[in-house]
Design an enzyme around this catalytic site. Structure first.
Site, PDB file in Angstrom:
ATOM      1  N   GLU A  44      12.845  -1.282 -48.469  1.00  0.00           N
ATOM      2  CA  GLU A  44      11.981  -0.664 -49.482  1.00  0.00           C
ATOM      3  C   GLU A  44      12.037  -1.387 -50.815  1.00  0.00           C
ATOM      4  OE1 GLU A  44      13.052   3.242 -50.752  1.00  0.00           O
ATOM      5  OE2 GLU A  44      15.151   2.741 -51.134  1.00  0.00           O
ATOM      6  N   ASP A  80      12.772   7.136 -59.797  1.00  0.00           N
ATOM      7  CA  ASP A  80      14.010   7.891 -59.670  1.00  0.00           C
ATOM      8  C   ASP A  80      15.064   7.038 -58.920  1.00  0.00           C
ATOM      9  OD1 ASP A  80      12.247   8.050 -57.494  1.00  0.00           O
ATOM     10  OD2 ASP A  80      13.180   9.879 -56.744  1.00  0.00           O
ATOM     11  N   GLY A 118       8.297   8.908 -60.383  1.00  0.00           N
ATOM     12  CA  GLY A 118       8.347   7.904 -59.331  1.00  0.00           C
ATOM     13  C   GLY A 118       9.454   6.892 -59.528  1.00  0.00           C
TER      14      GLY A 118
END
Length: 377
Positions: free
Chosen positions: A224, A29, A27
């Site tokens: 994000e 990355d 997760g």
């Protein structure tokens, strides 16, 4: 195609893909913390997750199946078995991941048989999972605040751990100076779970201010991730920043950023919400409110912190279960000790449960902002 059919043998490329696939699965990355070594690491975050799963399975067996579940024609599963697995993992984490001198949890390289030196904010996940002892929690809060708390929230890792950036060594999105919603949420709950309520609130206010400021200044943008050091969503990094292109700003926001905002609000006091509504910068707010801004707790306990035996109703956070937490043994003797109001732990718990049943939240915690109450609870 020839490589995929195993007609070409490239050991170095094979090793690259093994680690790269592990990075994607983690997760995180990508990050220099994991690059070209991820498959060799026993990471803090993965072990915290596994510990929590083991504890949750034990709790589920106790609460819903009387401590034992038998598969049709198969072996029995018992709560005691899963608790033992969790305890074995906790002890292994103490041995291999905890660094007493540095006061942090670190990944462990099983190939090199040594701890990684990369300082990651995922060290706070041990508080979320409940696998840190009270003494470890206090060290972790003291050291972690100084290393990971910045103007706009919690940063993924330290600048020193990331290393120098250049054209040949570009920045990675899960490294300094970036902050991500999951890291914030889990740290808030971890702090709250161990009694560092004011620290959780401080972290939450920083992060929510960063989101709110970007939303107001840039026509509703909800990305994000953020550069939490410079408090901006505008930067150049691998994969860009989803949700910031002017032609592609999503009207519905961005999933986990939306979630972090909703959860974060449940940690703020009414005074903090009003300050957020007027876009009062974090450090200005903390200075005017007499909060410490040097990374240390403002109203932290003077001794071993008690966990908070309540849950955040709005966010659906699970109740603290002392029978399955590493804190239980150390805190068991405090259960009958009355506080400054003459209330025992059981009475306090019942009082808090009644408050929550009426729609309470962390804001109802009497310790916040009152040093005398905070020290006695």
């Amino acid at each position: 195609r020839m490589y995929a059919r195993d007609e070409i043998h490239e050991p170095e490329l094979d090793e690259y893909f093994v680690h790269d696939r592990a990075v994607r699965e983690s997760g995180h990355d990508t990050s220099y913390r994991l690059e070209r070594r991820c498959a060799n690491l026993a990471t803090v975050d993965l072990n915290c997750l596994l510990y929590k799963y083991e504890v949750d399975l034990a709790d589920a067996l106790d609460e819903h199946f009387g401590g034992t579940f038998a598969w049709s024609g198969g072996r029995e599963l018992t709560a005691a078995e899963w608790r033992m697995r969790a305890e074995v993992r906790r002890q292994s984490m103490d041995t291999h991941l905890w660094n007493e001198r540095k006061g942090l949890y670190f990944d462990y390289d099983v190939k090199l048989q040594e701890q990684s030196v990369y300082e990651s904010v995922t060290a706070f996940w041990a508080l979320w999972a409940g696998c840190a002892t009270p003494a470890q929690a206090r060290r972790l809060v003291d050291e972690g605040c100084r290393k990971f708390e910045v103007r706009g929230g919690l940063v993924s890792g330290t600048e020193e751990s990331r290393g120098k950036i250049s054209l040949l060594r570009p920045n990675r999105q899960w490294d300094f100076p970036f902050g991500w919603p999951p890291h914030q949420i889990m740290a808030w709950y971890g702090m709250y779970n161990y009694g560092f309520v004011d620290v959780a609130r401080r972290f939450a206010y920083r992060w929510l201010f960063t989101i709110t400021q970007a939303f107001v200044d840039f026509n509703g943008v909800v990305p994000e991730k953020f550069d939490v050091v410079n408090m901006t969503h505008r930067f150049q990094v691998e994969y860009g920043n989803v949700g910031v292109d002017f032609k592609k700003v999503p009207r519905e926001g961005f999933g986990w950023m939306n979630a972090s905002y909703q959860v974060g609000l449940t940690y703020l006091t009414s005074h903090m919400r009003r300050a957020l509504g007027t876009l009062t910068p974090p450090d200005v707010f903390f200075q005017k409110s007499n909060w410490k801004t040097d990374g240390t707790p403002s109203h932290s306990p003077t001794s071993t912190p008690n966990p908070v035996p309540v849950f955040i109703s709005e966010a659906g956070t699970p109740r603290y279960r002392p029978q399955s937490n590493a804190l239980h043994a150390a805190l068991r003797g405090l259960g009958s000790k009355p506080d400054a109001r003459g209330l025992s732990a059981d009475a306090r718990k019942r009082q808090q449960q009644l408050a929550l049943a009426a729609g309470g939240s962390p804001e109802d915690d009497a310790r916040v902002g009152d040093a005398s109450n905070y020290h006695n609870l």
